[in-house]
Design a protein around this motif. Structure first.
Motif, PDB file in Angstrom:
ATOM      1  N   ALA A 157       0.980 -23.841  29.256  1.00 43.06           N
ATOM      2  CA  ALA A 157       1.229 -25.199  28.774  1.00 43.06           C
ATOM      3  C   ALA A 157       2.360 -25.239  27.749  1.00 43.06           C
ATOM      4  O   ALA A 157       3.006 -26.267  27.584  1.00 43.06           O
ATOM      5  N   VAL A 158       2.566 -24.125  27.040  1.00 43.55           N
ATOM      6  CA  VAL A 158       3.519 -24.130  25.924  1.00 43.55           C
ATOM      7  C   VAL A 158       4.504 -22.975  26.074  1.00 43.55           C
ATOM      8  O   VAL A 158       4.096 -21.843  26.345  1.00 43.55           O
ATOM      9  N   ASN A 159       5.789 -23.238  25.862  1.00 45.50           N
ATOM     10  CA  ASN A 159       6.778 -22.155  25.965  1.00 45.50           C
ATOM     11  C   ASN A 159       6.974 -21.384  24.666  1.00 45.50           C
ATOM     12  O   ASN A 159       7.130 -20.178  24.689  1.00 45.50           O
ATOM     13  N   TYR A 160       7.029 -22.098  23.539  1.00 45.13           N
ATOM     14  CA  TYR A 160       7.270 -21.414  22.260  1.00 45.13           C
ATOM     15  C   TYR A 160       6.173 -21.772  21.262  1.00 45.13           C
ATOM     16  O   TYR A 160       5.922 -22.951  21.011  1.00 45.13           O
ATOM     17  N   TRP A 161       5.561 -20.735  20.709  1.00 42.25           N
ATOM     18  CA  TRP A 161       4.552 -20.944  19.655  1.00 42.25           C
ATOM     19  C   TRP A 161       5.190 -20.567  18.323  1.00 42.25           C
ATOM     20  O   TRP A 161       5.666 -19.438  18.161  1.00 42.25           O
ATOM     21  N   MET A 162       5.215 -21.504  17.393  1.00 42.59           N
ATOM     22  CA  MET A 162       5.850 -21.215  16.095  1.00 42.59           C
ATOM     23  C   MET A 162       4.863 -21.487  14.958  1.00 42.59           C
ATOM     24  O   MET A 162       4.200 -22.527  14.942  1.00 42.59           O
ATOM     25  N   HIS A 163       4.786 -20.539  14.026  1.00 44.74           N
ATOM     26  CA  HIS A 163       3.795 -20.645  12.947  1.00 44.74           C
ATOM     27  C   HIS A 163       4.410 -20.458  11.572  1.00 44.74           C
ATOM     28  O   HIS A 163       5.206 -19.536  11.369  1.00 44.74           O
ATOM     29  N   SER A 164       3.989 -21.290  10.648  1.00 44.07           N
ATOM     30  CA  SER A 164       4.499 -21.159   9.279  1.00 44.07           C
ATOM     31  C   SER A 164       3.501 -20.346   8.444  1.00 44.07           C
ATOM     32  O   SER A 164       2.285 -20.469   8.616  1.00 44.07           O
ATOM     33  N   GLU A 165       4.068 -19.546   7.551  1.00 43.62           N
ATOM     34  CA  GLU A 165       3.239 -18.696   6.691  1.00 43.62           C
ATOM     35  C   GLU A 165       2.574 -19.532   5.586  1.00 43.62           C
ATOM     36  O   GLU A 165       2.934 -20.680   5.352  1.00 43.62           O
ATOM     37  N   PHE A 166       1.684 -18.906   4.896  1.00 47.21           N
ATOM     38  CA  PHE A 166       0.905 -19.597   3.876  1.00 47.21           C
ATOM     39  C   PHE A 166       1.627 -19.756   2.541  1.00 47.21           C
ATOM     40  O   PHE A 166       2.561 -19.027   2.243  1.00 47.21           O
ATOM     41  N   MET A 167       1.146 -20.698   1.785  1.00 48.74           N
ATOM     42  CA  MET A 167       1.582 -20.843   0.406  1.00 48.74           C
ATOM     43  C   MET A 167       0.513 -20.201  -0.485  1.00 48.74           C
ATOM     44  O   MET A 167      -0.690 -20.464  -0.296  1.00 48.74           O
ATOM     45  N   LEU A 168       0.955 -19.348  -1.394  1.00 50.30           N
ATOM     46  CA  LEU A 168       0.026 -18.761  -2.361  1.00 50.30           C
ATOM     47  C   LEU A 168       0.210 -19.490  -3.678  1.00 50.30           C
ATOM     48  O   LEU A 168       1.261 -20.090  -3.917  1.00 50.30           O
TER      49      LEU A 168
ATOM     50  N   VAL B 136      11.781 -32.538  -5.239  1.00 49.08           N
ATOM     51  CA  VAL B 136      11.916 -31.226  -5.894  1.00 49.08           C
ATOM     52  C   VAL B 136      10.959 -30.229  -5.234  1.00 49.08           C
ATOM     53  O   VAL B 136      11.310 -29.069  -5.014  1.00 49.08           O
ATOM     54  N   PHE B 137       9.777 -30.695  -4.855  1.00 45.57           N
ATOM     55  CA  PHE B 137       8.847 -29.815  -4.133  1.00 45.57           C
ATOM     56  C   PHE B 137       9.436 -29.434  -2.771  1.00 45.57           C
ATOM     57  O   PHE B 137       9.334 -28.287  -2.335  1.00 45.57           O
ATOM     58  N   ARG B 138      10.076 -30.398  -2.130  1.00 40.38           N
ATOM     59  CA  ARG B 138      10.704 -30.084  -0.839  1.00 40.38           C
ATOM     60  C   ARG B 138      11.779 -29.008  -1.042  1.00 40.38           C
ATOM     61  O   ARG B 138      11.856 -28.042  -0.289  1.00 40.38           O
ATOM     62  N   TYR B 139      12.586 -29.187  -2.086  1.00 42.86           N
ATOM     63  CA  TYR B 139      13.631 -28.205  -2.394  1.00 42.86           C
ATOM     64  C   TYR B 139      12.990 -26.831  -2.636  1.00 42.86           C
ATOM     65  O   TYR B 139      13.470 -25.805  -2.142  1.00 42.86           O
ATOM     66  N   PHE B 140      11.891 -26.825  -3.375  1.00 41.30           N
ATOM     67  CA  PHE B 140      11.152 -25.582  -3.642  1.00 41.30           C
ATOM     68  C   PHE B 140      10.759 -24.901  -2.315  1.00 41.30           C
ATOM     69  O   PHE B 140      10.967 -23.706  -2.136  1.00 41.30           O
ATOM     70  N   CYS B 141      10.225 -25.700  -1.389  1.00 39.79           N
ATOM     71  CA  CYS B 141       9.789 -25.142  -0.092  1.00 39.79           C
ATOM     72  C   CYS B 141      10.970 -24.597   0.711  1.00 39.79           C
ATOM     73  O   CYS B 141      10.869 -23.555   1.349  1.00 39.79           O
ATOM     74  N   LEU B 142      12.090 -25.310   0.671  1.00 37.70           N
ATOM     75  CA  LEU B 142      13.227 -24.925   1.510  1.00 37.70           C
ATOM     76  C   LEU B 142      13.846 -23.599   1.079  1.00 37.70           C
ATOM     77  O   LEU B 142      14.604 -23.005   1.829  1.00 37.70           O
ATOM     78  N   ASN B 143      13.524 -23.164  -0.128  1.00 35.98           N
ATOM     79  CA  ASN B 143      14.128 -21.923  -0.606  1.00 35.98           C
ATOM     80  C   ASN B 143      13.448 -20.655  -0.089  1.00 35.98           C
ATOM     81  O   ASN B 143      13.859 -19.548  -0.429  1.00 35.98           O
ATOM     82  N   VAL B 144      12.415 -20.824   0.709  1.00 39.55           N
ATOM     83  CA  VAL B 144      11.782 -19.665   1.340  1.00 39.55           C
ATOM     84  C   VAL B 144      11.682 -19.944   2.837  1.00 39.55           C
ATOM     85  O   VAL B 144      11.242 -21.024   3.242  1.00 39.55           O
ATOM     86  N   GLN B 145      12.113 -18.983   3.656  1.00 37.35           N
ATOM     87  CA  GLN B 145      12.082 -19.196   5.104  1.00 37.35           C
ATOM     88  C   GLN B 145      10.634 -19.356   5.570  1.00 37.35           C
ATOM     89  O   GLN B 145       9.722 -18.744   4.986  1.00 37.35           O
ATOM     90  N   TYR B 146      10.423 -20.143   6.607  1.00 37.30           N
ATOM     91  CA  TYR B 146       9.050 -20.555   6.950  1.00 37.30           C
ATOM     92  C   TYR B 146       8.138 -19.397   7.344  1.00 37.30           C
ATOM     93  O   TYR B 146       6.913 -19.510   7.266  1.00 37.30           O
ATOM     94  N   ARG B 147       8.708 -18.260   7.765  1.00 34.50           N
ATOM     95  CA  ARG B 147       7.839 -17.148   8.175  1.00 34.50           C
ATOM     96  C   ARG B 147       7.493 -16.211   7.024  1.00 34.50           C
ATOM     97  O   ARG B 147       6.846 -15.186   7.214  1.00 34.50           O
ATOM     98  N   GLN B 148       7.981 -16.563   5.838  1.00 34.89           N
ATOM     99  CA  GLN B 148       7.638 -15.767   4.654  1.00 34.89           C
ATOM    100  C   GLN B 148       6.598 -16.527   3.834  1.00 34.89           C
ATOM    101  O   GLN B 148       6.642 -17.757   3.772  1.00 34.89           O
ATOM    102  N   LYS B 149       5.741 -15.781   3.177  1.00 32.45           N
ATOM    103  CA  LYS B 149       4.806 -16.443   2.253  1.00 32.45           C
ATOM    104  C   LYS B 149       5.614 -17.044   1.110  1.00 32.45           C
ATOM    105  O   LYS B 149       6.646 -16.499   0.729  1.00 32.45           O
TER     106      LYS B 149
END
Ligand code: AMP
Ligand code: ZN
Length: 461
Positions: A261-272, A300-313
């Protein structure tokens, strides 16, 4: 430029090739609406949004679906524990529907504040019970599911590929299983497609198996097929969904449809938080409102999130937020200086930065690198073309670069200059152009520039 994405299923970075030429269909597991979203949840949706924005930047038309789980799924992802919606309803004396409506509205406010584009469709589970019953019926007819005293279960042993997403085999699952809580199940990893409800259960619907309610996993399969078709391009979620929820989605969907059903499965890492888990008992499950109350705007929180790639904690700390606030403020003042410049940078230089930016975002959404490219570009001599390029990058960042004007009006303009500007405004409304020009001269002599805008004027140094 060719977009590459990391596919959890193949454990590789792959070229992204959509099923339809210029259109992408993506599905994201949405919130369970019985409580406020915390900043960890929201990181998952910032990722969902970044993915969509990169696809759109690349010229794809995106159809994005995110479900709203407004029917009790259980406290744990497996089939034990309490029903979250019911628990919240009982605790607050409200109906599950009231609770779901309230927290859905709050969630939408949060995502709006974070510049997360609203998905094309946000179907509610409770509006799709009939669709879910149809899938369960079909799985029973095809022999992939069985009925027990308390519900309908999917038999994982009927799907030899079970475990392909997480890489955990069925044998490992059996050995790793806790003491069996549900003696009706044939294998500990079997999961409920439908649960039979006790008479006092708050949310229940008629079904061929009596009154009951759907298991959690089935809603995503029923709704993704309904809105995106039998096979679609991308499915996203947090990494916690890999071993149970998404494994189960794959099993039931592939058995039901007879193909993937799905071609690409993409997952974001957790926030600690402070290097550890976020948890209610530690009192560190912050919401967007908590951030605002502490003086941090959602962007500013969005900016904070963007500074780490989604597959990294990503590790949330208040010091980190403070650093993000300072950096974002600096970014805005640099942008403003470029915006106010009348100079231009040569097209080739801008093209080089744009290419580097595009390389970064297309490399499995390396947004932190793209932000680095922006910072380097802002070090160029002040020029309006740099600002224009930054605006283009902001289609992906969504950090309000186009709104920087408002902050500009907050620069410290001396009272005397303000007064001259107001007098000039009156002169202009009286069509007294000579007086207006004279006042402009006085303003300039004090070291300020006044520019007329559709809603009044702008003063810059
Ligand atoms: P839920 O409403 O619990 O189903 O979670 C919504 C989304 O948030 C899911 O995609 C989860 O994977 C994600 N999520 C939950 N906790 C965190 C966390 N601490 N950091 C990042 N994502 C999370
Ligand atoms: Zn889901």
């Amino acid at each position: 430029m060719q977009l590459k994405v990391y596919n959890t299923l193949t454990r590789k970075k792959e070229d992204f090739v959509p099923i339809n030429d210029r259109e992408v269909r993506m599905y994201s597991c949405g919130p369970t609406v019985y409580k406020y979203a915390h900043i960890g949840n929201l990181r998952a949706y910032v990722f969902m949004d970044e993915l969509r924005r990169v696809l759109e930047y690349d010229g794809y038309k995106v159809k994005s679906v995110m479900n709203i789980t407004d029917v009790g799924h259980l406290v744990s992802d497996a089939d034990d524990g309490e029903d979250k919606m019911t628990k919240s309803a009982v605790e607050t004396g409200r109906t599950p529907l009231e609770i779901a409506d309230f927290y859905t509205a709050q969630f939408m406010k949060d995502i709006d504040a974070l510049n997360i584009k609203r998905p094309t469709v946000c179907p509610k589970a409770t509006d799709n019970i009939g669709e879910m019953i149809a899938v369960v019926k079909s799985l029973l007819e095809k022999g992939y599911a069985y009925e027990t005293e308390d519900g309908i279960y999917f038999s994982v042993e009927k799907f030899p590929e079970y475990g392909k997403l997480s890489g955990i085999s069925l044998d490992d699952q059996r050995h790793g299983a806790r003491v069996e809580v549900n003696s009706f199940k044939r294998h500990p990893a079997d999961f409920a497609l439908w649960k039979k409800a006790a008479p006092n259960h708050l949310q229940q619907w008629d079904s061929p198996w009596g009154k009951g309610f759907p298991g959690w996993h089935i809603e995503c399969t029923a709704m993704s097929k309904k809105y995106l078709g039998e096979t679609f391009d991308i499915h996203t979620g947090g990494v916690d969904h890999i071993p149970i929820h998404h494994e189960n989605e794959i099993a039931q969907a592939e058995c039901w449809l007879g193909h993937k059903a799905v071609n690409y499965w993409m997952h974001s890492e957790f926030m600690l938080i402070d290097g550890g888990k976020m948890s209610k008992s530690l009192g560190n499950t912050y919401t967007v409102t908590d951030l605002v109350n502490k003086g941090y705007s959602p962007v500013v929180f969005r900016y904070f999130c963007l500074n780490v790639q989604y597959r990294q904690k990503i590790n949330f700390t208040w010091e980190g937020m403070e650093a993000a606030k300072t950096a974002y403020g600096k970014l805005c003042s640099l942008l403003l200086a470029h915006k106010n410049s009348a100079a231009d940078t040569d097209a080739q230089t801008i093209a080089q930065f744009t290419e580097k930016f595009e390389e970064a975002i297309n490399d499995d959404l390396n947004v932190p690198l793209a932000i680095g490219v922006l910072w380097t570009m802002l070090k160029l001599p002040k020029s309006h073309s740099v600002y224009e390029a930054a605006l283009k990058f902001d289609k992906v960042f969504a950090l309000d670069f186009d709104k920087i004007k408002q902050e500009k009006q907050q620069i410290q303009v001396p009272e005397q200059v303000r007064e001259l500007a107001e007098r000039r405004k009156i002169a202009r409304s009286n069509k007294d152009w000579a007086e207006s020009d004279r006042l402009r001269g006085e303003i300039n002599a004090l070291g300020y520039v006044i520019k007329d805008t559709p809603d009044g004027y702008e003063i810059t140094k």
